[in-house]
Scaffold this motif. Structure first.
Motif, PDB file in Angstrom:
ATOM      1  N   ALA B 198       0.827  -1.206   0.000  1.00  0.00           N
ATOM      2  CA  ALA B 198       0.000   0.000   0.000  1.00  0.00           C
ATOM      3  C   ALA B 198       0.867   1.263   0.000  1.00  0.00           C
ATOM      4  N   GLN B 199       2.022   1.208   0.677  1.00  0.00           N
ATOM      5  CA  GLN B 199       2.938   2.360   0.666  1.00  0.00           C
ATOM      6  C   GLN B 199       3.418   2.648  -0.752  1.00  0.00           C
ATOM      7  N   GLU B 200       3.793   1.592  -1.483  1.00  0.00           N
ATOM      8  CA  GLU B 200       4.284   1.847  -2.843  1.00  0.00           C
ATOM      9  C   GLU B 200       3.183   2.438  -3.706  1.00  0.00           C
ATOM     10  N   HIS B 201       1.989   1.870  -3.584  1.00  0.00           N
ATOM     11  CA  HIS B 201       0.863   2.395  -4.355  1.00  0.00           C
ATOM     12  C   HIS B 201       0.673   3.890  -4.076  1.00  0.00           C
ATOM     13  N   ARG B 202       0.657   4.228  -2.797  1.00  0.00           N
ATOM     14  CA  ARG B 202       0.495   5.632  -2.396  1.00  0.00           C
ATOM     15  C   ARG B 202       1.669   6.488  -2.851  1.00  0.00           C
ATOM     16  N   SER B 203       2.873   5.887  -2.841  1.00  0.00           N
ATOM     17  CA  SER B 203       4.077   6.620  -3.209  1.00  0.00           C
ATOM     18  C   SER B 203       4.030   7.036  -4.676  1.00  0.00           C
ATOM     19  N   HIS B 204       3.538   6.162  -5.547  1.00  0.00           N
ATOM     20  CA  HIS B 204       3.411   6.528  -6.964  1.00  0.00           C
ATOM     21  C   HIS B 204       2.453   7.689  -7.119  1.00  0.00           C
TER      22      HIS B 204
END
Lengths: 237, 237
Positions: B198-204
């Protein structure tokens, strides 16, 4: 400032600062004269980051190098640098063993990612960890516990939103990366801790024991939210 | 069934089953004759629980004993047995060192518990872990990251609700306790994994890079949700 002052202000021994320099973790000092080296707040911040990655993050020196190389590369997009920082974090418990990448766990993770509409690279370290963990549930015959996955995924979204707010509030790439690593590692421990507290709170509600002090309790009959006290001192059945 | 059949059905060696018996982890077998011992599904379920606690839970034999003594004690209320099971789980990462129980961390946890209206005993293992972790944030000068605590606490409530639903769905005390320990340990790993995804998704979304493949990105200027793409191939600024 001189290296002695840098040591004093950072709380890190001169020999250790020299070791960081030799390892390429610290940017070169300014050299205002042939026998003087001069350090700035940039060096102080970097030492702070190195300590945080090593101590709070549990990273190896080699992993710190990779992370620092990524954030020092101006061509490296931030989200990619964060991915490198995430991947550098040592294995968490439950992560033992290999995921069967064509297996049940990997398939279930792919499904979950599609369900949530998450956009992520296949290299995300969470994907392999999730796949291995799902395989672990199945290997002990507790695939039934995977019914909690959608709730866990919603909770993870809530956590990640707070995490990215914290990253965005950091003033520069060094501090952002520190936030990614420190926030991820300490955050995992914090969430595990709060989960145990919230579980106990819910457990008292789900399996109430009347009166003070320990006493016999019946196993719950129904869903916890609907559970009635199984016995009362005032109205014995 | 004979011990050989119990071994076959459980996948656990006869010598290991005898070891569990000697350690008092397995209830006594029925003895229909002086030279025969007879085992039932009760023994099979118990072996399954022991394996789950040892392997998925990472508990020591001594800890497994304490947990099993708690669930075998009919006077022990379920929520208390769960507390013993929770406490038996080995230290999670980030839990190193002692909490200063009168310190900043302990105070902040007490505040948070009051804010959420959580009803818990002071012995809850999450309280000490949370206090130590808060102290760890402060010790590296990142007390600012504690702004995420309320969001983490709400996420923990969501997770705990799913956890207690899983416990309540179990048919008996053995299976409920297995659910508490296995669900807590594997659940920690699962939540950590989903958090990274979820962090990576949000990071993009927070730090978008246009075009395919890596390319330079500006540091974000504003809050992630409000961030505009910092450059586009189609409309160079």
């Amino acid at each position: 400032m001189r290296i002695s002052q840098l040591s004093e202000r950072s709380g890190v021994a001169v020999a250790t600062i020299k070791f960081y320099s030799r390892e390429g973790l610290l940017p070169a000092a300014l050299r205002p004269g042939p026998t003087r080296t001069d350090y700035s707040d940039v060096h102080l911040d970097r030492i702070r980051l190195i300590r945080a990655l090593l101590e709070a993050g549990g990273l190896s020196i080699a992993a710190v190098k990779r992370v620092i190389a990524a954030i020092d590369d101006p061509e490296m997009p931030l989200d990619h640098a964060f991915g490198i920082a995430q991947s550098a974090i040592p294995a968490t418990r439950g992560e033992r063993g290999d995921a069967d990448l064509g297996g049940q766990g990997a398939e279930r993770v792919a499904e979950l990612i599609a369900d949530r509409g998450w956009q992520v690279y296949a290299e995300n370290p969470g994907i392999a960890l999730a796949a291995r963990t799902i395989d672990a549930y199945h290997s002990i015959g507790r695939g039934d516990l995977l019914r909690s996955l959608p709730a866990y995924a919603r909770a993870a979204e809530m956590i990640a939103a707070a995490d990215l707010d914290a990253v965005a509030a950091a003033p520069d790439r060094d501090r952002m990366t520190e936030t990614v690593v420190v926030g991820t590692v300490l955050g995992d421990a914090m969430i595990a801790a709060l989960r145990r507290i919230a579980q106990e709170h819910r457990s008292h509600r789900a399996f109430p024991v009347d009166g003070s002090g320990p006493g016999p309790a019946e196993p719950p009959r129904a869903r916890p939210r609907a559970a009635e006290p199984t016995r009362t001192e005032e109205h014995p059945s």
